[in-house]
Design a protein around this motif. Structure first.
Motif, PDB file in Angstrom:
ATOM      1  N   ARG A  65      65.965  76.275  50.253  1.00 59.26           N
ATOM      2  CA  ARG A  65      65.831  74.816  50.843  1.00 59.26           C
ATOM      3  C   ARG A  65      66.148  74.838  52.370  1.00 59.26           C
ATOM      4  O   ARG A  65      65.466  74.152  53.097  1.00 59.26           O
ATOM      5  CB  ARG A  65      67.081  74.222  50.170  1.00 59.26           C
ATOM      6  CG  ARG A  65      66.807  73.615  49.042  1.00 59.26           C
ATOM      7  CD  ARG A  65      67.698  72.382  48.276  1.00 59.26           C
ATOM      8  NE  ARG A  65      67.401  71.351  49.256  1.00 59.26           N
ATOM      9  CZ  ARG A  65      68.115  70.103  49.141  1.00 59.26           C
ATOM     10  NH1 ARG A  65      69.189  70.068  48.363  1.00 59.26           N
ATOM     11  NH2 ARG A  65      67.809  69.274  50.055  1.00 59.26           N
ATOM     12  N   ALA A  66      66.707  75.765  52.924  1.00 60.91           N
ATOM     13  CA  ALA A  66      66.724  76.005  54.348  1.00 60.91           C
ATOM     14  C   ALA A  66      65.484  76.398  55.041  1.00 60.91           C
ATOM     15  O   ALA A  66      64.823  76.055  55.705  1.00 60.91           O
ATOM     16  CB  ALA A  66      67.738  77.259  54.755  1.00 60.91           C
ATOM     17  N   ASP A  67      64.627  77.352  54.033  1.00 61.80           N
ATOM     18  CA  ASP A  67      63.354  77.575  54.551  1.00 61.80           C
ATOM     19  C   ASP A  67      62.336  76.426  54.447  1.00 61.80           C
ATOM     20  O   ASP A  67      61.075  76.699  55.018  1.00 61.80           O
ATOM     21  CB  ASP A  67      62.682  78.855  53.713  1.00 61.80           C
ATOM     22  CG  ASP A  67      63.483  80.324  54.230  1.00 61.80           C
ATOM     23  OD1 ASP A  67      64.080  80.051  55.340  1.00 61.80           O
ATOM     24  OD2 ASP A  67      63.393  81.268  53.509  1.00 61.80           O
ATOM     25  N   ARG A  68      62.662  75.451  53.483  1.00 61.48           N
ATOM     26  CA  ARG A  68      61.497  74.386  53.184  1.00 61.48           C
ATOM     27  C   ARG A  68      61.673  73.202  54.349  1.00 61.48           C
ATOM     28  O   ARG A  68      60.578  72.445  54.458  1.00 61.48           O
ATOM     29  CB  ARG A  68      61.627  74.028  52.103  1.00 61.48           C
ATOM     30  CG  ARG A  68      61.418  74.705  50.766  1.00 61.48           C
ATOM     31  CD  ARG A  68      61.132  74.235  49.183  1.00 61.48           C
ATOM     32  NE  ARG A  68      60.723  74.969  48.414  1.00 61.48           N
ATOM     33  CZ  ARG A  68      60.719  74.811  47.294  1.00 61.48           C
ATOM     34  NH1 ARG A  68      60.779  73.627  47.012  1.00 61.48           N
ATOM     35  NH2 ARG A  68      60.110  75.660  46.374  1.00 61.48           N
ATOM     36  N   ARG A  69      62.790  73.459  55.025  1.00 70.27           N
ATOM     37  CA  ARG A  69      62.927  72.460  55.974  1.00 70.27           C
ATOM     38  C   ARG A  69      61.969  72.467  57.285  1.00 70.27           C
ATOM     39  O   ARG A  69      61.671  73.528  57.704  1.00 70.27           O
ATOM     40  CB  ARG A  69      64.292  72.503  56.785  1.00 70.27           C
ATOM     41  CG  ARG A  69      65.396  71.996  55.545  1.00 70.27           C
ATOM     42  CD  ARG A  69      66.783  71.978  56.396  1.00 70.27           C
ATOM     43  NE  ARG A  69      67.894  72.119  55.621  1.00 70.27           N
ATOM     44  CZ  ARG A  69      69.010  72.671  55.668  1.00 70.27           C
ATOM     45  NH1 ARG A  69      69.208  73.324  57.128  1.00 70.27           N
ATOM     46  NH2 ARG A  69      69.884  72.747  54.783  1.00 70.27           N
ATOM     47  N   PRO A  70      61.524  71.251  57.732  1.00 68.93           N
ATOM     48  CA  PRO A  70      60.266  71.300  58.729  1.00 68.93           C
ATOM     49  C   PRO A  70      61.297  71.731  59.988  1.00 68.93           C
ATOM     50  O   PRO A  70      62.539  71.541  60.206  1.00 68.93           O
ATOM     51  CB  PRO A  70      60.031  69.980  58.841  1.00 68.93           C
ATOM     52  CG  PRO A  70      60.942  69.057  58.190  1.00 68.93           C
ATOM     53  CD  PRO A  70      61.982  69.873  57.109  1.00 68.93           C
ATOM     54  N   PRO A  71      60.508  72.334  60.979  1.00 70.03           N
ATOM     55  CA  PRO A  71      61.345  72.971  62.210  1.00 70.03           C
ATOM     56  C   PRO A  71      61.812  71.680  62.939  1.00 70.03           C
ATOM     57  O   PRO A  71      60.923  70.574  62.932  1.00 70.03           O
ATOM     58  CB  PRO A  71      60.119  73.913  62.806  1.00 70.03           C
ATOM     59  CG  PRO A  71      58.831  73.337  62.361  1.00 70.03           C
ATOM     60  CD  PRO A  71      59.217  72.885  60.787  1.00 70.03           C
ATOM     61  N   LYS A  72      62.783  71.844  63.708  1.00 67.59           N
ATOM     62  CA  LYS A  72      63.352  70.642  64.438  1.00 67.59           C
ATOM     63  C   LYS A  72      62.311  70.375  65.710  1.00 67.59           C
ATOM     64  O   LYS A  72      61.619  71.370  66.410  1.00 67.59           O
ATOM     65  CB  LYS A  72      64.642  71.113  64.894  1.00 67.59           C
ATOM     66  CG  LYS A  72      65.844  71.098  63.983  1.00 67.59           C
ATOM     67  CD  LYS A  72      67.085  71.615  64.570  1.00 67.59           C
ATOM     68  CE  LYS A  72      68.119  71.758  63.441  1.00 67.59           C
ATOM     69  NZ  LYS A  72      69.508  71.961  63.967  1.00 67.59           N
ATOM     70  N   GLN A  73      62.252  69.101  66.007  1.00 67.68           N
ATOM     71  CA  GLN A  73      61.275  68.620  67.023  1.00 67.68           C
ATOM     72  C   GLN A  73      61.938  68.619  68.179  1.00 67.68           C
ATOM     73  O   GLN A  73      63.337  68.236  68.256  1.00 67.68           O
ATOM     74  CB  GLN A  73      60.824  67.501  66.714  1.00 67.68           C
ATOM     75  CG  GLN A  73      60.060  67.300  65.492  1.00 67.68           C
ATOM     76  CD  GLN A  73      58.424  67.852  65.573  1.00 67.68           C
ATOM     77  OE1 GLN A  73      58.209  67.934  66.699  1.00 67.68           O
ATOM     78  NE2 GLN A  73      58.080  68.335  64.482  1.00 67.68           N
TER      79      GLN A  73
END
Length: 77
Positions: A65-73
């Protein structure tokens, strides 16, 4: 005596084979997936061979799940 304690002689062979198969598949899948992601594959794989289903659940929440999060803007001002 406690009725929940069994010796290996009292457990049917099919259950032992089933448990061993589940642990083998789980540990192998976690190891291969962690190696692909570069996230401590030996640690995750060995833990996957030891118990079921806690390593799989924790691996899912911590790594997958951590790898699926979109990168922080980052805000550009």
């Amino acid at each position: 005596m406690n009725d929940l304690q069994y010796s290996l002689n009292e457990i049917p062979l099919i259950w032992l084979i089933l448990i061993a198969s589940v642990l083998l598949v789980q540990g192998t899948w976690i190891f291969r997936n962690a190696r692909r992601r570069g996230r401590f594959p030996w640690l995750w794989g060995l833990w996957g061979f030891i118990s079921f289903p806690l390593p799989l659940i924790i691996y899912w929440f911590v790594i997958v799940r951590a790898d699926r999060r979109p990168p922080k803007q980052t805000s550009k001002k």
